[in-house]
Design a protein around this motif. Sequence first.
Motif, PDB file in Angstrom:
ATOM      1  N   ILE A  36       0.793  -0.763  -0.136  1.00 21.27           N
ATOM      2  CA  ILE A  36      -0.525   0.304   0.153  1.00 21.27           C
ATOM      3  C   ILE A  36       0.796   1.490   0.050  1.00 21.27           C
ATOM      4  CG2 ILE A  36      -1.551   1.218   1.467  1.00 21.27           C
ATOM      5  CD1 ILE A  36      -2.986  -1.565  -0.416  1.00 21.27           C
ATOM      6  N   GLY A  37       1.971   2.136   0.589  1.00 19.06           N
ATOM      7  CA  GLY A  37       2.874   2.322   1.418  1.00 19.06           C
ATOM      8  C   GLY A  37       2.886   3.139   0.276  1.00 19.06           C
ATOM      9  N   LEU A  38       4.027   2.577  -0.842  1.00 12.03           N
ATOM     10  CA  LEU A  38       4.541   2.373  -1.558  1.00 12.03           C
ATOM     11  C   LEU A  38       3.614   2.310  -3.183  1.00 12.03           C
ATOM     12  CD1 LEU A  38       8.207   0.704  -1.415  1.00 12.03           C
ATOM     13  CD2 LEU A  38       7.624   3.237  -0.829  1.00 12.03           C
ATOM     14  N   ALA A  39       3.346   0.815  -3.157  1.00 10.77           N
ATOM     15  CA  ALA A  39       2.542   1.104  -4.145  1.00 10.77           C
ATOM     16  C   ALA A  39       1.523   1.957  -4.991  1.00 10.77           C
ATOM     17  CB  ALA A  39       2.083  -1.079  -4.423  1.00 10.77           C
ATOM     18  N   ARG A  40       0.550   2.066  -3.569  1.00  9.66           N
ATOM     19  CA  ARG A  40      -0.260   3.295  -4.243  1.00  9.66           C
ATOM     20  C   ARG A  40       0.235   4.845  -3.560  1.00  9.66           C
ATOM     21  NH1 ARG A  40      -5.680   3.193  -0.947  1.00  9.66           N
ATOM     22  NH2 ARG A  40      -6.033   1.041  -2.299  1.00  9.66           N
ATOM     23  N   PHE A  41       0.895   4.837  -3.101  1.00 10.39           N
ATOM     24  CA  PHE A  41       0.881   6.188  -2.727  1.00 10.39           C
ATOM     25  C   PHE A  41       2.216   6.978  -3.186  1.00 10.39           C
ATOM     26  CE2 PHE A  41      -1.595   5.404   1.042  1.00 10.39           C
ATOM     27  CZ  PHE A  41      -2.240   6.212   1.210  1.00 10.39           C
ATOM     28  N   ALA A  42       2.966   5.858  -3.393  1.00  8.76           N
ATOM     29  CA  ALA A  42       3.917   6.489  -3.921  1.00  8.76           C
ATOM     30  C   ALA A  42       4.012   7.042  -5.240  1.00  8.76           C
ATOM     31  CB  ALA A  42       5.493   5.439  -4.323  1.00  8.76           C
ATOM     32  N   TYR A  43       2.866   6.815  -5.829  1.00 11.54           N
ATOM     33  CA  TYR A  43       2.212   7.273  -7.387  1.00 11.54           C
ATOM     34  C   TYR A  43       1.902   8.752  -7.994  1.00 11.54           C
ATOM     35  CZ  TYR A  43      -0.115   6.969 -11.905  1.00 11.54           C
ATOM     36  OH  TYR A  43      -0.368   7.527 -13.371  1.00 11.54           O
ATOM     37  N   THR A  44       1.704   9.322  -6.082  1.00 17.80           N
ATOM     38  CA  THR A  44       0.871  10.263  -6.127  1.00 17.80           C
ATOM     39  C   THR A  44       1.949  11.831  -6.659  1.00 17.80           C
ATOM     40  OG1 THR A  44      -0.667  10.125  -4.940  1.00 17.80           O
ATOM     41  CG2 THR A  44       0.277  12.035  -5.094  1.00 17.80           C
ATOM     42  N   ALA A 155       1.633   0.833  10.321  1.00 19.95           N
ATOM     43  CA  ALA A 155       2.175   1.501  10.486  1.00 19.95           C
ATOM     44  C   ALA A 155       3.376   2.134   9.100  1.00 19.95           C
ATOM     45  CB  ALA A 155       3.650   1.976  11.372  1.00 19.95           C
ATOM     46  N   GLY A 156       2.818   0.601   8.657  1.00 22.21           N
ATOM     47  CA  GLY A 156       4.147   0.508   7.417  1.00 22.21           C
ATOM     48  C   GLY A 156       3.460   1.398   5.595  1.00 22.21           C
ATOM     49  N   ILE A 157       1.890   1.690   6.151  1.00 14.66           N
ATOM     50  CA  ILE A 157       1.000   2.484   5.673  1.00 14.66           C
ATOM     51  C   ILE A 157       1.777   4.040   5.560  1.00 14.66           C
ATOM     52  CG2 ILE A 157      -1.110   3.519   4.331  1.00 14.66           C
ATOM     53  CD1 ILE A 157      -2.591   0.775   5.456  1.00 14.66           C
ATOM     54  N   GLY A 158       1.717   4.444   6.585  1.00 11.46           N
ATOM     55  CA  GLY A 158       2.046   5.703   7.451  1.00 11.46           C
ATOM     56  C   GLY A 158       4.056   5.944   7.095  1.00 11.46           C
ATOM     57  N   LEU A 159       4.074   5.312   6.653  1.00 10.65           N
ATOM     58  CA  LEU A 159       5.643   5.350   6.051  1.00 10.65           C
ATOM     59  C   LEU A 159       6.094   5.212   4.536  1.00 10.65           C
ATOM     60  CD1 LEU A 159       7.914   3.032   8.502  1.00 10.65           C
ATOM     61  CD2 LEU A 159       7.806   4.846   8.844  1.00 10.65           C
ATOM     62  N   GLY A 160       4.885   4.819   4.079  1.00 10.66           N
ATOM     63  CA  GLY A 160       4.976   4.477   2.482  1.00 10.66           C
ATOM     64  C   GLY A 160       4.374   6.105   1.995  1.00 10.66           C
ATOM     65  N   ILE A 161       3.547   6.629   3.018  1.00  9.97           N
ATOM     66  CA  ILE A 161       3.175   8.228   2.986  1.00  9.97           C
ATOM     67  C   ILE A 161       4.220   9.091   2.525  1.00  9.97           C
ATOM     68  CG2 ILE A 161       1.359  10.144   3.308  1.00  9.97           C
ATOM     69  CD1 ILE A 161       0.044   7.886   3.575  1.00  9.97           C
ATOM     70  N   ALA A 162       4.838   8.858   3.995  1.00  5.24           N
ATOM     71  CA  ALA A 162       6.503   9.573   4.528  1.00  5.24           C
ATOM     72  C   ALA A 162       6.830   9.014   3.090  1.00  5.24           C
ATOM     73  CB  ALA A 162       6.880   9.876   5.905  1.00  5.24           C
ATOM     74  N   ALA A 163       7.478   8.625   2.274  1.00  5.63           N
ATOM     75  CA  ALA A 163       8.813   7.963   2.025  1.00  5.63           C
ATOM     76  C   ALA A 163       7.666   8.909   0.466  1.00  5.63           C
ATOM     77  CB  ALA A 163       8.793   7.030   1.692  1.00  5.63           C
ATOM     78  N   SER A 164       6.664   8.653  -0.048  1.00  8.54           N
ATOM     79  CA  SER A 164       6.212   9.019  -1.281  1.00  8.54           C
ATOM     80  C   SER A 164       6.614  10.588  -1.366  1.00  8.54           C
ATOM     81  CB  SER A 164       4.923   8.757  -1.452  1.00  8.54           C
ATOM     82  OG  SER A 164       4.361   9.714  -0.523  1.00  8.54           O
ATOM     83  N   GLY A 165       7.357  11.277  -0.237  1.00  8.55           N
ATOM     84  CA  GLY A 165       7.173  13.257   0.004  1.00  8.55           C
ATOM     85  C   GLY A 165       8.756  13.370  -0.383  1.00  8.55           C
ATOM     86  N   THR A 166       9.415  12.212   0.153  1.00  9.11           N
ATOM     87  CA  THR A 166      10.890  12.220   0.423  1.00  9.11           C
ATOM     88  C   THR A 166      10.983  11.214  -0.753  1.00  9.11           C
ATOM     89  OG1 THR A 166      10.544  10.505   2.346  1.00  9.11           O
ATOM     90  CG2 THR A 166      10.535  12.822   2.825  1.00  9.11           C
ATOM     91  N   LEU A 167      11.272  10.153  -0.906  1.00  4.75           N
ATOM     92  CA  LEU A 167      12.276   9.561  -1.313  1.00  4.75           C
ATOM     93  C   LEU A 167      11.538   9.010  -3.066  1.00  4.75           C
ATOM     94  CD1 LEU A 167      13.912   6.483  -1.675  1.00  4.75           C
ATOM     95  CD2 LEU A 167      11.947   5.472  -0.960  1.00  4.75           C
ATOM     96  N   VAL A 168      10.592   9.499  -3.093  1.00  5.40           N
ATOM     97  CA  VAL A 168      10.442  10.169  -4.902  1.00  5.40           C
ATOM     98  C   VAL A 168      10.691  11.021  -5.484  1.00  5.40           C
ATOM     99  CG1 VAL A 168       7.819   9.841  -6.670  1.00  5.40           C
ATOM    100  CG2 VAL A 168       8.595   8.281  -4.429  1.00  5.40           C
ATOM    101  N   PRO A 169      10.685  12.451  -4.186  1.00  2.37           N
ATOM    102  CA  PRO A 169      11.199  12.806  -5.192  1.00  2.37           C
ATOM    103  C   PRO A 169      13.226  12.916  -5.361  1.00  2.37           C
ATOM    104  CG  PRO A 169       9.900  14.023  -3.770  1.00  2.37           C
ATOM    105  CD  PRO A 169       9.554  12.602  -3.692  1.00  2.37           C
ATOM    106  N   LEU A 170      14.222  11.973  -4.312  1.00  2.96           N
ATOM    107  CA  LEU A 170      15.356  11.974  -4.923  1.00  2.96           C
ATOM    108  C   LEU A 170      15.319  10.675  -6.284  1.00  2.96           C
ATOM    109  CD1 LEU A 170      16.314  11.648  -1.384  1.00  2.96           C
ATOM    110  CD2 LEU A 170      16.687  13.920  -2.241  1.00  2.96           C
ATOM    111  N   LEU A 171      14.868  10.464  -5.896  1.00  5.05           N
ATOM    112  CA  LEU A 171      14.351   9.144  -7.008  1.00  5.05           C
ATOM    113  C   LEU A 171      14.592  10.006  -8.442  1.00  5.05           C
ATOM    114  CD1 LEU A 171      13.145   5.611  -5.525  1.00  5.05           C
ATOM    115  CD2 LEU A 171      15.223   6.120  -5.880  1.00  5.05           C
ATOM    116  N   LEU A 172      13.630  10.607  -8.537  1.00  4.79           N
ATOM    117  CA  LEU A 172      12.971  11.624  -9.819  1.00  4.79           C
ATOM    118  C   LEU A 172      14.404  12.550 -10.615  1.00  4.79           C
ATOM    119  CD1 LEU A 172       9.327  11.920  -9.149  1.00  4.79           C
ATOM    120  CD2 LEU A 172      10.616  10.527 -11.048  1.00  4.79           C
TER     121      LEU A 172
END
Length: 408
Positions: A36-44, A155-172
């Motif tokens: 959920i955390g990565l597969a769904r929220f990282a798409y945003t 809490a893994g879902i919450g970690l994925g939401i947080a990662a979507s705002g931090t990890l993804v911009p770095l990867l992009l």
Amino acid sequence: MHATSCVAANKAAVSHRAAPPWRAVFAGLCATLVGIGLARFAYTPLLPALIDAHWFSASAATYLGAANLVGYLAGALLGGPLSARWPVRALLRGLMLATAISLLACAWPVDFAWFFGWRVVSGVAGGALMVLAAPTVLAHVTPQQRGLVSGMIFAGIGLGIAASGTLVPLLLRQGVGAAWVGLAVVSLLLTALAWNGWPSAAPVHAAGNAHAAAARPVAKGALRALTVSYALNAVGLVPHMIFLVVFVANGLGQGLAVGAQYWVVFGLGAIVGPVLSGYMADRLGFGTALRIAFGVQALALALPALGVIGHGGLIVSSVVIGAFTPGIVPLVLGRVQELLAHHPSLQKAAWSRATTGFAVFQASAAYGMSWLLGHSGGHYALLFAVGGVALVLALLTDLVAGRLHRVQ
């Protein structure tokens, strides 16, 4: 004497095969983080990058986002039947692997159908993981610890939401394709870490509960009401989950940078929310904790709905709804297990139905509120008002059902 020694030996063998509780909890957290955390929220945060890189048009990219929700519905329905056909430990491993593979496949925009298909695969895996992972772990946890443990898992879902705002911009920074590859690598790593953590033995208390099942009637009315309340809660989450950033950026005219800051606040709430709600449930009971959650969320949505949108008010609203976006999940799962405490064989199916109802209402609300926003001239307060009304209805449904259940 010989029989006694055999029983003792069997118990010792089961104890030896079973994963340590903390490893099982960590495996559950990894499952929700990946599925959920990565597969769904990282798409945003990836969505505007897909459009800017001309992988897909804006409308096509939006439909691709919906593909994950379609798959999630299917996964929630298929989780129970799949676990009846295959060992749940192997199934959970396979679902996490499928999610990682789907993320890797999205690194190459072959065409719309290719991308859509893999987004559906990620949704199916996520929905099935949502139905199976936590109950598998909680079956090996004492009732007194289930609130906190389920909170840690989700809490893994919450970690994925947080990662979507931090990890993804770095990867992009390395490109859109590299971002998908990076997400796949992280998912594979988490899958490997969780691999041997899943419980392999049946819980020792399952057999004891089976004898009480025939003597205790199933609280069907209370279960239906819980499913309805959970679905209504999904409607209440949509205004923040989908429209928070654009509301701050465009509705309040503060720009995308400020909108992103509120998304980080939302993500911070999502990290701690499940653990705090689980802890509250262990202290007050899942039913009481659930009613408090409905009420607090309704108040949080009332702030932007009534125009209380100063800096402090919007932070409070974002933190609260962020906390309960994943935090409501352990409360509902725990309530299902409370209502079916003497019918453990029915718990998985009931949880699957609740998850399916949540997914249907969430997807419907997302599209409905998008339509409402367009036809109201960008009246964002109306969206928060709709969400608040849905949560008030969720609370009333639960209260009425609680009274009827006590009378029966």
